[in-house]
Design an enzyme around this catalytic site. Structure first.
Site, PDB file in Angstrom:
ATOM      1  N   PRO A   2     -11.743 -49.413 -50.961  1.00  0.00           N
ATOM      2  CA  PRO A   2     -11.789 -50.804 -50.487  1.00  0.00           C
ATOM      3  C   PRO A   2     -12.174 -50.879 -49.014  1.00  0.00           C
ATOM      4  O   PRO A   2     -11.866 -49.977 -48.240  1.00  0.00           O
ATOM      5  CB  PRO A   2     -10.359 -51.299 -50.692  1.00  0.00           C
ATOM      6  N   GLU A   3     -12.846 -51.954 -48.640  1.00  0.00           N
ATOM      7  CA  GLU A   3     -13.172 -52.170 -47.232  1.00  0.00           C
ATOM      8  C   GLU A   3     -11.957 -52.824 -46.557  1.00  0.00           C
ATOM      9  O   GLU A   3     -11.007 -53.276 -47.213  1.00  0.00           O
ATOM     10  CB  GLU A   3     -14.437 -53.012 -47.111  1.00  0.00           C
TER      11      GLU A   3
END
Ligand SMILES: [Zn+2]
Length: 271
Positions: A2-3
């Protein structure tokens, strides 16, 4: 992986759901010793880059890094299933952590050290972009590689780096030392905007209004990441701006996407 906006959303969800309430902390899988946390209230969640912290009222901190496959999800209360490393519940909502790269209890000073060692995070109000630029300006690595360096811009991942370079027409192979300070600030300020939007909306949209599906009469993107993007995962598809096929290559083990026609600059166009 995930960012950073996803980690910040999780941190806020911890605060909103559990802060100052009566919660139960457990490790249904049994692989995480939570005995010191029993009965201690949660103060808040906090994120820096891809690190998630859960602050407890007595100064203990649960430090989580999801890594490539970890998941931390909020669901209606139910019996745990599968391999749940950590569960926090108020009896209504369960926050279940599965498969993290790590999950450990640290002290507040140890947490402060992790935050201090992190690069600036565009989603944190205390971020100093000049700290990132200090590394960029003396590096021979490409700006595309540098944007993935968590010491340069914490929380930026593959999608944001590709998109921010496209939006300012920067050749991704430009060495950091050829990126001037103004251009760095343009990239940084845009990362703040793009990531803040993603944090609020839970999806990454980077396409300007004039290139939206509605404006261009094209179908909306279908992708598990959601959102409209210019180049990410669009290899060989026509650029939304010039029609040239988007290119991709592997850079330090991750796919990089860019338009060879739109992205020929070393400095951002002046607004
Ligand atoms: Zn193009």
């Amino acid at each position: 992986m995930p960012e950073g906006h996803v980690i910040h959303r999780l941190a806020d969800a911890v605060t909103d759901t559990f802060a100052d309430r009566s919660v139960a902390v457990s490790s249904p899988q049994g692989r995480f010793d939570v005995s010191s946390l029993v009965g201690v209230p949660i103060e808040r969640g906090e994120a820096v880059g891809k690190h998630l912290f859960i602050d407890f009222a007595d100064g203990q901190v649960v430090h989580i890094h999801l890594g490539l496959i970890g998941k931390f999800g909020f669901v209606p209360h139910a019996e745990p299933w599968g391999e749940v490393r950590l569960r926090i519940t108020d009896g209504v909502t369960d926050a279940d952590l599965r498969g993290p790269q790590w999950c450990r209890i640290i002290t507040t000073p140890e947490k402060d050290a992790v935050v201090a060692a992190s690069g600036p995070d565009p989603l944190r109000p205390d971020a100093d972009p000049d700290r990132g630029y200090a590394r960029v300006r003396r590096s021979g690595k490409s700006i595309a590689a540098l944007l993935m360096d968590q010491k340069v811009a914490a929380g930026v991942g593959n999608i944001f780096r590709a998109e921010v370079l496209f939006r300012h027409r920067i050749d991704p192979t430009t060495p950091g030392r050829e990126i001037d300070q103004r251009t760095w600030r343009v990239l940084w300020d845009d990362l703040v905007d793009l990531m803040s939007y993603a944090k609020v909306h839970g999806r990454i949209d980077t396409v300007r209004d004039e290139h939206s599906p509605e404006a261009q009469g094209r179908p909306a993107r279908v992708d598990r990441h959601g959102g409209e993007v210019y180049v990410y995962r669009r290899a060989d598809l026509p650029c939304h701006v010039c029609g040239t096929p988007v290119r991709s290559s592997t850079l330090e083990g991750r796919n990089l996407y860019w338009c060879p026609k739109c992205q020929r600059r070393k400095s951002a166009p002046r607004a």
